[in-house]
Scaffold this motif. Structure first.
Motif, PDB file in Angstrom:
ATOM      1  N   LEU A 229       2.222   3.515   7.675  1.00 26.92           N
ATOM      2  CA  LEU A 229       3.476   3.293   8.406  1.00 26.92           C
ATOM      3  C   LEU A 229       3.209   3.094   9.896  1.00 26.92           C
ATOM      4  N   ILE A 230       2.258   3.857  10.448  1.00 25.86           N
ATOM      5  CA  ILE A 230       1.872   3.664  11.848  1.00 25.86           C
ATOM      6  C   ILE A 230       1.255   2.280  12.042  1.00 25.86           C
ATOM      7  N   LEU A 231       0.443   1.857  11.049  1.00 26.25           N
ATOM      8  CA  LEU A 231      -0.155   0.523  11.098  1.00 26.25           C
ATOM      9  C   LEU A 231       0.933  -0.553  11.094  1.00 26.25           C
ATOM     10  N   ILE A 232       1.960  -0.367  10.274  1.00 24.86           N
ATOM     11  CA  ILE A 232       3.069  -1.328  10.240  1.00 24.86           C
ATOM     12  C   ILE A 232       3.743  -1.415  11.606  1.00 24.86           C
TER      13      ILE A 232
ATOM     14  N   ALA B 185      -2.972  14.642   1.178  1.00 21.74           N
ATOM     15  CA  ALA B 185      -3.824  13.496   1.504  1.00 21.74           C
ATOM     16  C   ALA B 185      -3.064  12.186   1.296  1.00 21.74           C
ATOM     17  N   PHE B 186      -2.308  12.089   0.200  1.00 26.70           N
ATOM     18  CA  PHE B 186      -1.475  10.905  -0.037  1.00 26.70           C
ATOM     19  C   PHE B 186      -0.488  10.710   1.115  1.00 26.70           C
ATOM     20  N   ASN B 187       0.157  11.805   1.515  1.00 21.71           N
ATOM     21  CA  ASN B 187       1.137  11.709   2.602  1.00 21.71           C
ATOM     22  C   ASN B 187       0.489  11.238   3.903  1.00 21.71           C
ATOM     23  N   CYS B 188      -0.724  11.731   4.186  1.00 18.56           N
ATOM     24  CA  CYS B 188      -1.425  11.347   5.411  1.00 18.56           C
ATOM     25  C   CYS B 188      -1.752   9.853   5.417  1.00 18.56           C
ATOM     26  N   VAL B 189      -2.228   9.341   4.280  1.00 17.69           N
ATOM     27  CA  VAL B 189      -2.556   7.914   4.205  1.00 17.69           C
ATOM     28  C   VAL B 189      -1.287   7.068   4.326  1.00 17.69           C
ATOM     29  N   ASN B 190      -0.220   7.507   3.659  1.00 22.40           N
ATOM     30  CA  ASN B 190       1.037   6.761   3.755  1.00 22.40           C
ATOM     31  C   ASN B 190       1.567   6.730   5.181  1.00 22.40           C
TER      32      ASN B 190
ATOM     33  N   VAL C 224      -6.101  -2.368   7.043  1.00 21.30           N
ATOM     34  CA  VAL C 224      -5.188  -2.297   5.908  1.00 21.30           C
ATOM     35  C   VAL C 224      -5.956  -2.333   4.591  1.00 21.30           C
ATOM     36  N   ASN C 225      -7.070  -3.058   4.573  1.00 21.24           N
ATOM     37  CA  ASN C 225      -7.921  -3.043   3.381  1.00 21.24           C
ATOM     38  C   ASN C 225      -8.565  -1.673   3.185  1.00 21.24           C
ATOM     39  N   GLY C 226      -9.020  -1.062   4.293  1.00 18.09           N
ATOM     40  CA  GLY C 226      -9.641   0.254   4.193  1.00 18.09           C
ATOM     41  C   GLY C 226      -8.672   1.325   3.729  1.00 18.09           C
ATOM     42  N   LEU C 227      -7.431   1.299   4.238  1.00 17.50           N
ATOM     43  CA  LEU C 227      -6.430   2.274   3.811  1.00 17.50           C
ATOM     44  C   LEU C 227      -6.041   2.061   2.349  1.00 17.50           C
ATOM     45  N   GLY C 228      -5.960   0.804   1.939  1.00 18.51           N
ATOM     46  CA  GLY C 228      -5.689   0.521   0.525  1.00 18.51           C
ATOM     47  C   GLY C 228      -6.788   1.055  -0.369  1.00 18.51           C
ATOM     48  N   PHE C 229      -8.019   0.891   0.068  1.00 19.20           N
ATOM     49  CA  PHE C 229      -9.148   1.407  -0.691  1.00 19.20           C
ATOM     50  C   PHE C 229      -9.107   2.940  -0.759  1.00 19.20           C
ATOM     51  N   THR C 230      -8.686   3.583   0.342  1.00 17.66           N
ATOM     52  CA  THR C 230      -8.553   5.042   0.356  1.00 17.66           C
ATOM     53  C   THR C 230      -7.512   5.501  -0.653  1.00 17.66           C
ATOM     54  N   LEU C 231      -6.393   4.783  -0.746  1.00 15.51           N
ATOM     55  CA  LEU C 231      -5.362   5.125  -1.731  1.00 15.51           C
ATOM     56  C   LEU C 231      -5.900   5.037  -3.156  1.00 15.51           C
TER      57      LEU C 231
ATOM     58  N   GLY D  51       0.812  -1.209   0.000  1.00 19.84           N
ATOM     59  CA  GLY D  51       0.000   0.000   0.000  1.00 19.84           C
ATOM     60  C   GLY D  51       0.845   1.258   0.000  1.00 19.84           C
ATOM     61  N   VAL D  52       1.868   1.302   0.861  1.00 13.88           N
ATOM     62  CA  VAL D  52       2.766   2.461   0.917  1.00 13.88           C
ATOM     63  C   VAL D  52       3.474   2.668  -0.425  1.00 13.88           C
ATOM     64  N   LEU D  53       3.998   1.588  -0.986  1.00 17.63           N
ATOM     65  CA  LEU D  53       4.727   1.689  -2.256  1.00 17.63           C
ATOM     66  C   LEU D  53       3.806   2.119  -3.395  1.00 17.63           C
ATOM     67  N   PHE D  54       2.574   1.623  -3.380  1.00 17.24           N
ATOM     68  CA  PHE D  54       1.617   2.034  -4.408  1.00 17.24           C
ATOM     69  C   PHE D  54       1.329   3.529  -4.306  1.00 17.24           C
TER      70      PHE D  54
END
Length: 453
Positions: free
Chosen positions: A290-293, A281-286, A310-317, A258-261
């Protein structure tokens, strides 16, 4: 609660008979599902032993399975599934029961024979691969039934918060081999595409030194690791045993991809140049990922929450990527058509995958593998997009070289003009100085003054 157990009778032509004796279904070939003859109960987060389940059957409300590939969603609950198999033929039957997903932590099958003897076959992601009853990436249980015999089965399923799907498929030797060959074809194409894309653009990065190429390579590798973990190949060929990393590998690969994408999309589409709020917004999600990791690494109790998060954050990206492409078109910024198609393919496949994970749409081969299909198309389109990027970079380099040549020629002309003018301006006073010096030297006899002149 259903009081009647269902009976599966497989004769020479594999005849399935319901326990009530009113329906007969002819199954002419393997594989086939026994979900109609099976029942399930959700016992929550507390483990209940088989002895307790058997001792007071009226206490537990078993219900029928909804479809051949029931999806239980993100869960850390304990489930018990029960069914009964009968072999009414005169030959010993050897079957393989396929159930759950390769990433399911616990899948234990208890067998109760007619003489009340109980045997246990353990399976799942928490035991070494070499100790599985069948050394296969899928969770398979070999079942032998003597002629004219029957047995009851109880299947215990448990995971740490990931999705549990519940196929109950009976294979014979031939159908299992056939299914394995089909998987090898599909997955071979998918992983071969990922390997080709990663290798090709790794060489391009060393040749061009473009940052987006290395981000793309890392993203493709992370996608390969994520799907190999989901498919069971990573456990089969690399981990081979449970442990600290095995418990967290799926979550880590999902978060890292997700981060790399997100970073790759930012760099490739140059979001910062046309929308600073979107870039923020991209920076905030990334940062959230990272906090999730960090949480995945150090805080185990939150694991049931990490999977949907992690699925929800991926969907947000994905939503942010879609907004970025839309803004680029609105503001008349150049948008690569292959990049847009790649994002669209991945978005569609991931949406179906997420809806399936949250048990909002029926589970099937297509919905369960939609992320793989969408990702495969995404990698294909992004590879074409990166090829266009190479062409654009080459054109930009050629333009830069042409401009540098023009400026060099202009500089040479200016230098020649300067020197031609300066040489004329310098000759006149130098001639006067030289002439005066020679005249003085011809009129004096002092050798010291002549030397100085």
């Amino acid at each position: 609660m259903l009081k009647l157990y269902f009976t599966l009778t497989i004769a020479c032509l594999s005849i399935v008979v319901f326990a009530d004796g009113k329906h007969v279904i002819s199954v002419e070939k393997y594989p086939f599902s026994i979900h109609n003859q099976s029942e399930i109960v959700d016992l929550g987060e507390d483990f209940v032993s088989l002895d307790e389940v058997i001792a007071d059957k009226s206490k537990f409300a078993f219900t029928s399975l909804a479809n051949p590939t029931t999806n239980l969603g993100f869960t850390n609950h304990h489930y018990w599934v029960r069914f009964k198999l009968t072999n009414s033929s005169s030959e010993v039957k050897k079957w393989f029961l396929e159930t759950a997903r390769p990433i399911t932590d616990v899948a234990d099958l208890y067998r109760i024979d007619a003489d009340e003897k109980i045997s246990l076959v353990k399976n799942g992601d928490m035991i070494p691969f070499a100790n599985r009853p069948v050394e296969h990436r899928k969770l398979l249980f070999p079942i032998h039934l003597e002629a004219n015999s029957s047995a009851e089965f109880y299947l215990h399923l448990h995971s740490d918060g990931e999705v549990i799907s519940l196929p109950l498929t009976i294979h014979d030797d031939f159908s299992l081999i056939k299914a394995t060959y089909f998987d090898q074809l599909i997955f071979g194409i998918f992983y071969g595409l990922l390997a080709l894309a990663a290798t090709t653009y790794l060489f391009f990065y060393f040749g061009i030194k473009e940052k987006s190429f290395m981000l793309y390579v890392f993203y493709v590798v992370s996608v390969a690791l994520l799907h190999s973990s989901l498919d069971g190949y990573f456990f089969q060929y690399f981990l081979k045993d449970s442990g600290w990393f095995a418990d967290r590998s799926l979550l880590l690969f999902a978060a890292i991809s997700g981060v790399l994408f997100g970073r790759y999309t930012q760099v490739y589409s140059r979001v910062k140049n046309f929308s600073k709020p979107l870039n923020t917004a991209f920076n905030c999600v990334n940062i959230s990922i990272l906090i999730l990791i960090l949480g995945i690494l150090i805080y185990d109790p939150g694991r049931p929450l990490y999977y949907p998060l992690v699925n929800g954050l991926g969907f947000t990206l994905i939503i942010l990527c879609t907004i970025g492409v839309t803004l680029s078109i609105i503001r008349k910024q150049p948008v690569d058509i292959f990049f847009a198609l790649g994002i669209a393919s991945f978005t569609l496949g991931f949406i179906v995958f997420i809806l399936n994970n949250f048990n909002l749409i029926p589970n099937s081969f297509i919905t369960e593998n939609s992320a793989k299909l969408g990702t495969g198309l995404e990698i294909l389109f992004l590879s074409l997009s990166m090829a266009n990027r190479i062409r654009l970079l080459r054109n930009e380099k050629e333009k830069a070289q042409t401009l540098a040549l023009q400026r060099s020629e202009e500089s040479n002309e200016i230098k020649s003009y300067f020197l031609s003018n300066m040489s004329h301006e310098l000759r006149t006073p130098l001639n006067a100085i030289l002439g005066l010096s020679q005249s003085i030297m011809s009129e004096i006899s002092d050798e010291k003054i002549k030397e100085n002149l």
